[in-house]
Motif scaffolding. Structure first.
Motif, mmCIF file in Angstrom:
data_model
loop_
_atom_site.group_PDB
_atom_site.id
_atom_site.type_symbol
_atom_site.label_atom_id
_atom_site.label_comp_id
_atom_site.label_asym_id
_atom_site.label_seq_id
_atom_site.Cartn_x
_atom_site.Cartn_y
_atom_site.Cartn_z
ATOM 1 N N MET A 39 36.634 37.422 48.686
ATOM 2 C CA MET A 39 37.869 37.068 47.990
ATOM 3 C C MET A 39 38.986 38.044 48.381
ATOM 4 N N PHE A 40 38.699 39.347 48.347
ATOM 5 C CA PHE A 40 39.714 40.337 48.709
ATOM 6 C C PHE A 40 40.066 40.256 50.190
ATOM 7 N N GLU A 60 40.005 37.574 52.105
ATOM 8 C CA GLU A 60 40.850 36.397 52.287
ATOM 9 C C GLU A 60 42.236 36.578 51.691
ATOM 10 N N ALA A 61 42.363 37.464 50.699
ATOM 11 C CA ALA A 61 43.671 37.737 50.094
ATOM 12 C C ALA A 61 44.476 38.740 50.923
ATOM 13 N N TRP A 67 43.488 41.991 51.876
ATOM 14 C CA TRP A 67 43.259 43.417 51.654
ATOM 15 C C TRP A 67 42.667 44.059 52.904
ATOM 16 N N TYR A 105 35.438 32.473 43.126
ATOM 17 C CA TYR A 105 35.295 32.311 44.570
ATOM 18 C C TYR A 105 34.440 31.082 44.855
ATOM 19 N N THR A 160 45.453 35.140 43.116
ATOM 20 C CA THR A 160 45.800 35.245 44.531
ATOM 21 C C THR A 160 46.720 34.072 44.845
ATOM 22 N N ASN A 199 46.151 31.829 46.940
ATOM 23 C CA ASN A 199 45.298 30.648 47.067
ATOM 24 C C ASN A 199 44.958 30.033 45.719
ATOM 25 N N ARG A 230 46.740 30.400 42.722
ATOM 26 C CA ARG A 230 47.865 30.184 41.804
ATOM 27 C C ARG A 230 48.094 28.711 41.472
#
Length: 158
Positions: free
Chosen positions: A22-23, A25-26, A28, A94, A129, A131, A133
């Motif tokens: 998740m991080f 793909e965001a 980070w 996720y 994120t 994605n 929202r």
């Protein structure tokens, strides 16, 4: 066949993997994600074991394809929840990439909202994120005025 089930301590590694993905793909930094990995696992294990971290997994033919975590936080009464000193917190939503766009995230969110309500919580928050929202907004979630800053640790700036 898809099925929804509660998370369990046996999901520890999967939840950690989902969180790292998740991080990533965001956007980070990989070093920041790696730095978080062990402390998160150490934080999560006892909370999964005693139920302070709860949530759901969606399985498809016996394989987990998505998950969501929930916490009950103590929080002072607030205009958004004036008679409750708690709020729900949604985290780690996720869904594995091949299963996106098929309602998995929506079903996880709907069940999570229902679970927080069953626990008597009147207010919940999450960090979205880009994605996620759109989904959250469709489910009635709204942006708040929250801001954040890293704080100094051991005299060193963050």
């Amino acid at each position: 066949m898809r099925s929804l089930r509660p998370v369990s301590p046996t999901d520890l590694t999967l939840i950690c993997r989902h969180r790292e993905a998740m991080f990533r793909e965001a956007g980070w930094d990989m070093m920041a994600i790696a730095t978080m990995a062990v402390p998160f696992r150490e934080w999560l294990a006892p909370r999964l074991a005693d139920g302070r971290y709860f949530g759901f997994m969606v399985d498809d033919e016996g394989r987990a394809i998505g998950g969501i975590g929930l916490l009950e936080l103590t929080w002072p009464p607030h205009p958004s929840h004036p008679h409750d000193d708690r709020r729900g917190y949604v985290l780690n939503l996720y869904v594995e990439p091949p299963h996106r766009g098929k309602g998995v995230a929506r079903s996880l969110m709907m069940e999570s909202q229902a679970e927080l309500t069953r626990r008597g919580l009147s207010y919940a928050v999450l960090h979205a994120t880009a994605n996620g929202r759109k989904l959250y907004e469709k489910l009635g979630w709204a942006s708040t005025s929250e801001m954040a800053t890293p704080l100094a640790f051991d005299g060193m700036p963050a």
